[in-house]
Design an enzyme around this catalytic site. Structure first.
Site, PDB file in Angstrom:
ATOM      1  N   CYS A 110       0.844  -1.184   0.000  1.00  0.00           N
ATOM      2  CA  CYS A 110       0.000   0.000   0.000  1.00  0.00           C
ATOM      3  C   CYS A 110       0.879   1.232   0.000  1.00  0.00           C
ATOM      4  O   CYS A 110       1.788   1.346  -0.798  1.00  0.00           O
ATOM      5  CB  CYS A 110      -0.978  -0.016   1.163  1.00  0.00           C
ATOM      6  N   ARG A 111       0.614   2.153   0.926  1.00  0.00           N
ATOM      7  CA  ARG A 111       1.285   3.450   0.833  1.00  0.00           C
ATOM      8  C   ARG A 111       2.634   3.484   1.490  1.00  0.00           C
ATOM      9  O   ARG A 111       3.427   4.399   1.263  1.00  0.00           O
ATOM     10  CB  ARG A 111       0.413   4.532   1.473  1.00  0.00           C
TER      11      ARG A 111
END
Lengths: 219, 219
Positions: free
Chosen positions: A177-178
């Site tokens: 993800c981030r």
DNA sequence: TGACTATTCCACTAATCTATGGAATAGTGT
DNA sequence: ACACTATTCCATAGATTAGTGGAATAGTCA
């Protein structure tokens, strides 16, 4: 004279550090690490008012951490370079290693961390090419569109349940993800395992991947 | 919940950055990068009052950048790790690359910079071993005693003129000091060249050398 | 043109940070 | 015990920073 030089210089360095010295600004930078964003988007994800967001962005711009580009009604901000991501990683790393409070936080919220067996970045591409793993991007689709790992499949967390079958037939799943502290991938891996799939988390997120000079795919 | 986690985490990271967000504290850290120092020493070199210095050190300690050790009347402070030096290099680098004011400053004070042909760190040891170069440490002798490059000769700037003859017979001289922006080595190289010697500046200073994991010699 | 949107600029209050002086603490030497 | 030094703690005044609302700017759409 040379004493002044030194003082002046450190004062300038301090300006940069000071710009990083605010949680909201760090959060904004983290989002910008994924690509261009306009003020509105940034305000939304950070939960700040638009005006406030704008002011923080001004500060970041004044010390050269971000630049902006106007297109139509919107002003798009972006980091001035990958070294900014590196700097943030540096701050994060030092905080994790030396600040007890961070360890407590991480332990409290991410107790399962070790159980999810993060995969080192360098192994990933090769294994994906061999078809051993499916790379899963669990970020919202706009973020995916702005840039993602080559060959990655995008299934935002909310839609994960609907796509279980596709994933079930494709070997091991590696989710990202981030960033290393973004909870999306943790959550995804837990849910997939709960459904009996083999799933792991990629050690870092998309911004780190990009900053490391690895290949990136866009829509 | 996970939103709070993120906010909390960034707030912690921001504490670290905030601690770096002050020129005086950066200067203190730079001195500490060379080794242990007590409050008095730090106050003297930074030009701050002892009390003020102590307070700044408290702040650095609170975010885990330094620790202290009491011995007799004195309290000795030191960095908590080499990654702190790395972090400072990171800040410096970003500031240099993206902050126009820094470029102006450096150009104003160090116009001769390029003319002094800094030598890359990696070439140095090998060439020193072959006897091609003499490594010259121009810092004060206490700093030299606390740690220096292997085989380096210590001649503080003030005494440079008295030792010209020794240096004249030893091939090229490579001078270093506290860091890439410390003016001592610049000054030394200029004076040596003024006397007809072949002299160059080492690209980085002692703290960077040490942080890079290169060998260090002590008295 | 006028209504509308995204962003910035400005002014103001509350909160935080910096430097300073006085007092407290801890350790040394006599 | 006493004088003395190095360091820290505490309170305080002045400077700086964060968030808010109102107004200005610039671009779009009808």
């Amino acid at each position: 004279m040379s004493g002044n030089f030194k003082k002046d210089l450190f004062a300038q360095f301090a300006r940069v550090a000071k710009a990083l010295g605010n949680g909201h600004r760090l959060e904004l930078l983290e989002f910008l690490a994924q690509g261009e964003r306009n003020v509105d988007d940034l305000a939304r994800v950070s939960g700040l008012s638009v005006r406030n967001t704008s002011q923080h962005l001004q500060q970041l711009r004044q010390v050269g951490l971000v630049t902006s580009r106007k297109e139509g009604l919107h002003v798009y901000y972006r980091l001035t370079g990958d070294d900014v991501v590196l700097l943030m990683q540096c701050v994060r790393g030092v905080a994790e290693r030396h600040l007890a409070d961070v360890k407590v936080l991480v332990d409290t919220y991410l107790t399962v961390k070790d159980a999810l067996e993060p995969m080192p970045v360098k192994d990933l591409l090769e294994r994906a090419r061999k078809g051993e793993v499916t790379v899963l991007d669990v970020r919202p689709s706009e973020e995916y569109a702005a840039g993602h790992l080559p060959g990655a499949v995008n299934i935002p967390l909310a839609e994960l349940e609907r796509h279980l079958d596709e994933l079930r037939d494709s070997g091991e799943v590696v989710a990202y993800c981030r960033g290393p502290h973004c909870v999306l991938a943790f959550e995804a891996v837990e849910r997939l395992r709960g459904q009996g799939l083999r799933a792991r988390r990629l050690q870092d997120g998309f911004p780190e991947w990009k900053a490391a000079g690895m290949p990136v795919e866009t829509e």
